[in-house]
Design an enzyme around this catalytic site. Structure first.
Site, PDB file in Angstrom:
ATOM      1  N   GLU A  39       3.796 -19.114 -33.973  1.00 39.80           N
ATOM      2  CA  GLU A  39       2.982 -18.660 -32.835  1.00 39.80           C
ATOM      3  C   GLU A  39       1.802 -17.891 -33.395  1.00 39.80           C
ATOM      4  O   GLU A  39       1.959 -17.108 -34.337  1.00 39.80           O
ATOM      5  CB  GLU A  39       3.825 -17.737 -31.936  1.00 39.80           C
ATOM      6  CG  GLU A  39       3.003 -16.988 -30.889  1.00 39.80           C
ATOM      7  CD  GLU A  39       3.830 -16.023 -30.032  1.00 39.80           C
ATOM      8  OE1 GLU A  39       5.059 -16.214 -29.901  1.00 39.80           O
ATOM      9  OE2 GLU A  39       3.240 -15.069 -29.503  1.00 39.80           O
TER      10      GLU A  39
ATOM     11  N   GLU B  77      -4.820 -10.579 -27.703  1.00 35.85           N
ATOM     12  CA  GLU B  77      -3.677  -9.991 -27.016  1.00 35.85           C
ATOM     13  C   GLU B  77      -3.776  -8.475 -27.052  1.00 35.85           C
ATOM     14  O   GLU B  77      -4.182  -7.886 -28.049  1.00 35.85           O
ATOM     15  CB  GLU B  77      -2.358 -10.425 -27.667  1.00 35.85           C
ATOM     16  CG  GLU B  77      -1.174 -10.134 -26.754  1.00 35.85           C
ATOM     17  CD  GLU B  77       0.169 -10.521 -27.356  1.00 35.85           C
ATOM     18  OE1 GLU B  77       0.264 -10.680 -28.573  1.00 35.85           O
ATOM     19  OE2 GLU B  77       1.130 -10.617 -26.579  1.00 35.85           O
TER      20      GLU B  77
HETATM   21  C1  LIG Z   1       1.945 -14.386 -22.970  1.00 34.11           C
HETATM   22  O1  LIG Z   1       1.465 -14.437 -24.250  1.00 34.11           O
HETATM   23  C2  LIG Z   1       2.192 -13.818 -25.280  1.00 34.11           C
HETATM   24  C3  LIG Z   1       1.519 -14.200 -26.541  1.00 34.11           C
HETATM   25  O2  LIG Z   1       0.764 -13.239 -27.008  1.00 34.11           O
HETATM   26  C4  LIG Z   1       3.620 -14.234 -25.317  1.00 34.11           C
HETATM   27  O3  LIG Z   1       4.304 -13.521 -26.312  1.00 34.11           O
HETATM   28  C5  LIG Z   1       4.210 -14.017 -23.992  1.00 34.11           C
HETATM   29  O4  LIG Z   1       5.499 -14.538 -23.968  1.00 34.11           O
HETATM   30  C6  LIG Z   1       3.383 -14.646 -22.919  1.00 34.11           C
HETATM   31  N1  LIG Z   1       3.849 -14.231 -21.697  1.00 34.11           N
HETATM   32  C7  LIG Z   1       4.131 -15.073 -20.781  1.00 34.11           C
HETATM   33  C8  LIG Z   1       4.533 -14.472 -19.558  1.00 34.11           C
HETATM   34  O5  LIG Z   1       4.044 -16.261 -20.861  1.00 34.11           O
END
Ligand SMILES: *[C@@H]1O[C@H](CO)[C@@H](O)[C@H](O)[C@H]1NC(C)=O
Ligand SMILES: *[C@@H]1O[C@H](CO)[C@@H](O)[C@H](O)[C@H]1NC(C)=O
Length: 331
Positions: A133, A138
């Site tokens: 990932e 972020e």
């Molecule tokens: C949103 O993005 C982050 C990646 O930075 C991830 O870790 C997280 O699970 C994501 N959240 C959702 C709600 O999809």
């Protein structure tokens, strides 16, 4: 027959440059959302969010694709029932996947506000954490600067000293270490995230993902809107770009002690905006935000009027060997 002309032209340029990438997808304008699937799924990070489907997002104007601007936002009108679902928001994932590629995100505005946790990132969700990932953008609760972070399975670490302008945190990317902290790099300037980013008119984030050719590496670049150093091919959406010409990245993840081909697979691009949850909720107290995160999100819709992404464009480039380009050009 125009594609043939472009391909032959690029093969000529490929010869002249080191490791060029050629445009694959220009995501902009009224068709912006055709590139993505909407994911009306429960938030894996337990946020106070309700991800809606495309029909709902369009009906509530949470997504809007204009000629120069594509908006992705959360609801900012509704007081929530504390026993009901979370705040309506959007999570979109590219239909395509990419291995070695460059992704250029021209962002004019990102979600801001207490409790917000926006992200622009890549992974292959069906095999996570295998396949890796990459978090390109972020952060939580308006806390600048931005950080770029890798999360992998066991056996991928980063050297302590490397050629980047950002500041490394933990160097073990293994998701099992420290509750999936990952190996992150903090950006050097506050205008890389949140209100200072928005106040400056946004900027360009670029991911260079070279995982299946030598040398393998992952790089993240960022230029604020008013930078004098942003490459012309980035500002003008060139057909061909070459990350090797751009100098030192903000975050550099080399393959010194991480077999990239083993830890990183093809990726989707994902854009999401959640609230509270495992990160934004847990550090809410330390961010100078009022009350508790869930109460704030439930009761203050107008505080989310600026909880939106505004993209000028996203451009994805693929790496192509010169021989491949010539073959394609002639067939
Ligand atoms: C949103 O993005 C982050 C990646 O930075 C991830 O870790 C997280 O699970 C994501 N959240 C959702 C709600 O999809
Ligand atoms: C939908 O959102 C766009 C972008 O923010 C805005 O320009 C437009 O006026 C909105 N449309 C409606 C009907 O509210």
């Amino acid at each position: 027959m125009r594609p043939t002309v472009i391909l032959l032209l690029s093969s000529f340029t490929a010869h002249a440059l080191g490791a060029p990438y050629i445009i694959s997808d220009t995501v902009a304008g009224p068709t912006f959302f055709d590139f993505f699937d909407f994911q009306a799924i429960p938030d894996p990070t337990h946020g106070r969010v309700n991800y809606v489907d495309q029909a709902t997002a369009m009906a509530q104007n949470l997504t809007f694709a204009g000629h120069t601007s594509s908006i992705i936002r959360a609801d900012f009108k509704t007081v929530l029932d504390p026993n009901g679902p979370g705040r309506n928001s959007v999570r979109i994932r590219s239909k395509k996947t990419y291995t070695t590629h460059v992704a250029v995100f021209d962002v004019r505005h990102m979600p801001q506000g207490c409790g917000t946790w926006p992200a622009i990132w890549e992974t292959k969700e069906s095999v996570w954490p295998n396949g890796g990932e990459i978090d390109i953008v972020e952060g939580v609760n308006d806390q600048s600067p931005n950080a770029a972070t890798l999360h992998t399975n066991e056996g991928c670490t980063m050297p302590a000293y490397r050629d980047q302008t950002g500041t490394s945190g933990q160097n073990d990317c293994n998701w099992l270490v420290n509750f999936n902290t990952g190996c992150g790099v903090k950006f050097p300037t506050t205008n890389s995230y949140g209100p200072p980013f928005n106040g400056n008119g946004g900027g360009w984030y670029v991911l260079g993902y070279a995982v299946e050719r030598a040398p393998t590496y992952i790089k993240v670049f960022f230029w604020p809107r008013d930078s004098r150093f942003v490459p012309h091919e980035v500002t003008h959406g060139g057909i061909i770009i070459d990350t090797d010409n751009w100098g030192t990245p903000i975050a550099f993840f080399p393959d010194t002690s991480c077999d990239m081909a083993q830890h990183f697979s093809e990726h989707n691009i994902i854009i999401n905006l959640t609230f509270c949850g495992d990160w934004a909720g847990n550090v809410y107290d330390q961010s100078g935000c009022p009350g508790t995160c869930v109460d704030f999100v439930n009761n203050n819709p107008s505080a989310f009027a600026n909880a939106y992404f505004d993209f000028s464009s996203i451009r994805v480039y693929r790496y192509a060997f010169r021989s491949t380009i010539i073959t394609e050009g002639l067939t």
